[in-house]
Scaffold this motif. Structure first.
Motif, short mmCIF file in Angstrom:
data_model
loop_
_atom_site.label_atom_id
_atom_site.label_comp_id
_atom_site.label_asym_id
_atom_site.label_seq_id
_atom_site.Cartn_x
_atom_site.Cartn_y
_atom_site.Cartn_z
N GLU A 171 0.88 -1.24 0.17
CA GLU A 171 -0.25 0.32 0.04
C GLU A 171 0.59 1.33 -0.18
N ASP A 172 2.47 1.24 0.51
CA ASP A 172 2.96 2.01 0.78
C ASP A 172 3.51 2.64 -0.68
N LEU A 173 3.76 1.78 -1.30
CA LEU A 173 4.06 1.84 -2.67
C LEU A 173 3.31 2.36 -3.67
N TRP A 174 2.41 2.17 -3.67
CA TRP A 174 0.67 2.42 -4.27
C TRP A 174 0.51 3.73 -3.93
N GLN A 175 0.49 3.96 -2.62
CA GLN A 175 0.31 5.34 -2.45
C GLN A 175 1.50 6.77 -3.30
N GLU A 176 3.15 6.14 -2.79
CA GLU A 176 4.29 6.51 -3.59
C GLU A 176 3.69 6.87 -5.25
N LEU A 177 3.25 6.25 -5.29
CA LEU A 177 3.34 6.02 -6.74
C LEU A 177 1.24 6.88 -7.72
N GLU A 178 1.01 7.14 -6.82
CA GLU A 178 -0.55 7.43 -6.84
C GLU A 178 -1.67 6.57 -7.39
N LEU A 179 -1.41 5.24 -7.16
CA LEU A 179 -2.23 4.03 -7.39
C LEU A 179 -4.08 4.02 -6.77
#
Length: 73
Positions: free
Chosen positions: A65-73
């Motif tokens: 979820e942290d990566l998704w947030q970072e990538l604005e997904l």
């Protein structure tokens, strides 16, 4: 290359049942079983080595979820 092995009657019966189940000759069944076992153990060894490299690198995992947030997904 060829080789021979000694089997008990019970072992031979099991091997023949395995071969029949897979529609293989007894020789093909042994070859198939042997190489499947080799491949399985090799994959485990490679995975263990990779995991140890990861642990020893000091890197830490994080939630996806942290990566998704970072990538604005």
């Amino acid at each position: 290359m060829s080789f021979s092995i000694r089997l008990t009657a019970e072992e031979r019966g099991l091997a023949e049942s395995y071969a029949k189940l897979h529609s293989l000759s007894l020789g093909e069944a042994f070859k198939k079983a042997l190489f499947e076992k080799i491949e399985e153990e090799y994959d485990i060894a490679v995975a263990d080595e990779s995991y140890n490299e990861y642990v020893n690198s000091g890197k830490k995992s994080r939630p996806i979820e942290d990566l998704w947030q970072e990538l604005e997904l």
